[in-house]
Design a protein around this motif. Structure first.
Motif, PDB file in Angstrom:
ATOM      1  N   ARG A  61      -1.896  -7.201  15.283  1.00  0.00           N
ATOM      2  CA  ARG A  61      -1.506  -5.824  15.478  1.00  0.00           C
ATOM      3  C   ARG A  61      -0.591  -5.691  16.703  1.00  0.00           C
ATOM      4  O   ARG A  61       0.428  -5.036  16.669  1.00  0.00           O
ATOM      5  CB  ARG A  61      -2.740  -4.948  15.652  1.00  0.00           C
ATOM      6  N   ASN A  63     -10.604  -1.916   9.778  1.00  0.00           N
ATOM      7  CA  ASN A  63      -9.326  -1.240  10.043  1.00  0.00           C
ATOM      8  C   ASN A  63      -8.154  -1.868   9.296  1.00  0.00           C
ATOM      9  O   ASN A  63      -7.014  -1.720   9.715  1.00  0.00           O
ATOM     10  CB  ASN A  63      -8.995  -1.214  11.538  1.00  0.00           C
ATOM     11  N   ASN A  80       0.834  -1.212   0.000  1.00  0.00           N
ATOM     12  CA  ASN A  80       0.000   0.000   0.000  1.00  0.00           C
ATOM     13  C   ASN A  80       0.864   1.255   0.000  1.00  0.00           C
ATOM     14  O   ASN A  80       2.102   1.178  -0.014  1.00  0.00           O
ATOM     15  CB  ASN A  80      -1.015  -0.028   1.158  1.00  0.00           C
ATOM     16  N   TRP A 114      -7.264   0.094   2.304  1.00  0.00           N
ATOM     17  CA  TRP A 114      -6.669   0.988   1.295  1.00  0.00           C
ATOM     18  C   TRP A 114      -7.185   0.637  -0.102  1.00  0.00           C
ATOM     19  O   TRP A 114      -7.561   1.515  -0.878  1.00  0.00           O
ATOM     20  CB  TRP A 114      -5.139   0.848   1.387  1.00  0.00           C
ATOM     21  N   ARG A 121      -5.191  -2.328   7.003  1.00  0.00           N
ATOM     22  CA  ARG A 121      -4.299  -1.341   6.410  1.00  0.00           C
ATOM     23  C   ARG A 121      -4.223  -1.497   4.901  1.00  0.00           C
ATOM     24  O   ARG A 121      -4.235  -0.524   4.167  1.00  0.00           O
ATOM     25  CB  ARG A 121      -2.904  -1.445   7.033  1.00  0.00           C
ATOM     26  N   GLU A 151       1.678   3.223   2.192  1.00  0.00           N
ATOM     27  CA  GLU A 151       2.590   3.414   3.325  1.00  0.00           C
ATOM     28  C   GLU A 151       3.688   2.359   3.380  1.00  0.00           C
ATOM     29  O   GLU A 151       4.446   2.290   4.346  1.00  0.00           O
ATOM     30  CB  GLU A 151       1.798   3.367   4.636  1.00  0.00           C
ATOM     31  N   VAL A 198       3.183  -0.943   3.511  1.00  0.00           N
ATOM     32  CA  VAL A 198       2.763  -2.181   4.184  1.00  0.00           C
ATOM     33  C   VAL A 198       2.370  -3.204   3.114  1.00  0.00           C
ATOM     34  O   VAL A 198       1.611  -2.874   2.196  1.00  0.00           O
ATOM     35  CB  VAL A 198       1.548  -1.920   5.108  1.00  0.00           C
TER      36      VAL A 198
END
Ligand code: FAD
Ligand code: HEM
Lengths: 350, 122
Positions: A327, A158, A129, A164, A160, A131, A133
């Motif tokens: 997480r 949530n 993605n 996205w 990531r 960022e 990740v």
């Protein structure tokens, strides 16, 4: 305890600690996702020191010979000098062709297939993605039949990478993907062997690739696909799979809904129950079968054992558990404690 | 000197033939299957091959200390002689099913026996 050397710094490992955990504990930023030796996103090369055999399971033979290994699966026995390899660091850019909603929380992402991008249907790629990740997604397309790459992605709350994709990725955008990897594919030979494929949720993605590839390669043994979802709305591509079933005598498609009653208006084809249970009910003796299992980790692991006990040979069982990232790292420790507590209970009771 | 036990049984081919049968017996045996519940099957198969190679007297790098360490967490969960006997019994039945002669089965059982104290942490 062995020392790990990475980018010119020394890190002292602790008892039973993997190379990855040691680096994380020292706040070193490294790429990883499943932490279970599956997704291969933490692969490194051992410049000095021996990778443990268990940390090279599932890695391509050529890379194995070049001392590539999975740092999450390696509790070092000797000091090691490790590095990020250039060869697997190689990534591809792919333009988004389309994004369609297949079900309430599932999108289909089609990408332009990069030049010279070879893969087997059912393998997976890592998608990165904005960022940086990365997460693994399975290929539902077949290179000989489709000129695009197809992923089916379930939106995780949530999430990531899945979030996205659902919220920000647009048609025409260029995204970064890795080379394909994984062993869950159709291999020619033994064309009359019966095949069982069981997938939950987006576990359907690799299975669709495998089914279409098997049919393309002239597999003529029966092919049984069970797709499970908790609710009927979670099933997708029902019409396409029903058409494929009508066009191919040897292909049988069974959508399954595990929760809630089926109503009169539900589609006729649906059956109530968990896909794994229904498949086992239908085929008590799996001697000689080839089996593909994809999706939720708990379903995959437990069914893997059950089909093996029902007679399928270990080498004929292909499993792709969609292991997800925790997480908080303490989550994992807690669930492991619970697991071993369960075992003690069980053993005591016998 | 005659061939080693490992060769007489059939070497690696025998290990590969035995692994499915043996592991299926172990998982189906309520006396011991609990110990194998939370181990990953694919990794487990690699380990079973290690186990069988060793029991067949084949080449392996396991030391007594490895056996001690490798089973210490199971001993903590109550692993005892009865479980050990069950594993040896499943091993014997596997070999019989594969048509291995009784005297060879006996030799395998004897090799397994030499690991008892280490496996059980005695
Ligand atoms: C080999 C392989 C193939 C895969 N193929 C596919 C595929 O084809 N399609 C697909 O949709 N996914 C697939 N996955 C899962 C995928 O890689 C991601 O794990 C998933 O999309 C979540 O990533 P994320 O970044 O969106 O969420 P994250 O940001 O990683 O997670 C957000 C939160 O949700 C939790 N979480 C994540 N996933 C779950 C879950 N399933 N259940 C409950 N909690 C969860 C996390 O622990 C975290 O707290 C595959 C995984 C593997 C290992
Ligand atoms: C008969 C003598 C035995 C021998 C020679 C033996 C040998 C082995 C070997 C070689 C391994 C692989 C270690 C590795 O590569 O990591 C192993 C692992 C294992 N053994 Fe045994 N074993 C014996 C008895 C038992 C018994 C009685 C049990 C339980 C009922 C048992 C349960 C296990 C388990 C669960 C593992 C996997 C451990 C893990 O990965 O967590 N073994 N054994």
């Amino acid at each position: 305890m062995p020392k790990i050397v990475f980018e010119d710094k020394h890190y002292q490992s602790e008892v039973g600690e993997s190379v990855l955990d040691c680096l994380i504990r020292h706040n070193v930023s490294v790429n990883y996702s499943c932490k279970s030796g599956v997704c291969q996103s933490c692969m490194m090369v051992a410049v000095e020191g021996e990778p443990t055999p268990g940390s090279q399971l599932g890695i391509r033979e050529t890379l194995k010979r070049q001392d590539h290994f999975l740092i999450c699966a390696c509790v070092p026995e000797t000091d090691m000098l490790v590095a990020v390899p250039d060869s697997i660091g190689s990534t591809f850019e792919a333009r988004v062709i389309s994004l369609d909603k297949l079900a309430e929380d599932v999108v289909r992402l089609r990408l332009v297939r990069p030049e010279n991008y070879d893969y087997l249907p059912g393998q997976f790629i890592n998608l990165t993605n904005s960022e940086g990740v990365s997460r693994s997604y399975s290929l539902a397309s077949v290179p000989e039949l489709d000129d695009f790459l197809e992923l089916q992605i379930r939106r995780v709350p949530n999430g990531r990478v899945s979030g996205w994709v659902a919220d920000t990725v647009e048609v025409g955008q260029v995204v970064t993907i890795s080379q394909p990897s994984g062993q869950c594919s159709y291999m020619p030979g033994r064309e009359d062997q019966p095949l069982l494929l069981v997938g939950t949720g987006t576990g359907l993605a690799p299975l669709m690739g495998i089914v279409r590839d098997a049919l393309r390669q002239g597999h003529h043994g029966p092919i049984h696909l069970y797709h499970g979802s908790s609710k009927a709305e979670g099933l997708y591509l029902v019409a396409e799979l029903t058409d494929l079933e009508e066009a191919n005598d040897a292909f049988y498609y069974q959508p399954c809904v595990s929760r809630g009653e089926l109503t009169e208006t539900s589609q006729k084809k649906l059956r109530s129950g968990r896909a794994a249970d229904l498949a086992l009910q239908d085929f008590a003796n799996m001697d000689g079968w080839r089996v593909y299992l994809c999706g939720r980790e708990d379903m995959v692991k437990s069914l893997q054992k059950k089909v093996f006990l029902a007679g399928a040979s270990m080498q004929d069982i292909f499993a792709d558990p969609f292991v997800f990232s925790e997480r908080v790292s303490s989550e994992k420790v807690d669930s492991e404690k619970v697991d071993s507590a369960k075992v003690i209970q069980k053993v005591d009771a016998t | 000197m005659s061939d080693s036990l490992f060769d007489r049984i059939g070497g690696e081919t025998a290990v590969n033939a035995a692994v499915d049968i043996f592991y299926r017996k172990v998982l189906a045996d309520d006396r011991i299957s609990g110990y194998f519940d939370d181990v990953d099957m694919e990794k487990q198969v690699a380990k079973q091959k290690g186990f069988l190679t060793m029991a067949f007297g084949g080449p392996n790098n396991y030391t007594g200390t490895d056996m001690r360490k490798g089973h210490a967490h199971l001993v903590e969960r109550g692993l005892d002689d009865s479980h050990f006997d069950a594993v040896v019994e499943n091993l014997g039945n596997t070999l019989k099913e594969l048509g291995v002669a009784d005297d060879l089965v006996g030799e395998v059982a004897a090799i397994a026996e030499t690991t008892r104290n280490d496996v059980l942490g005695k």
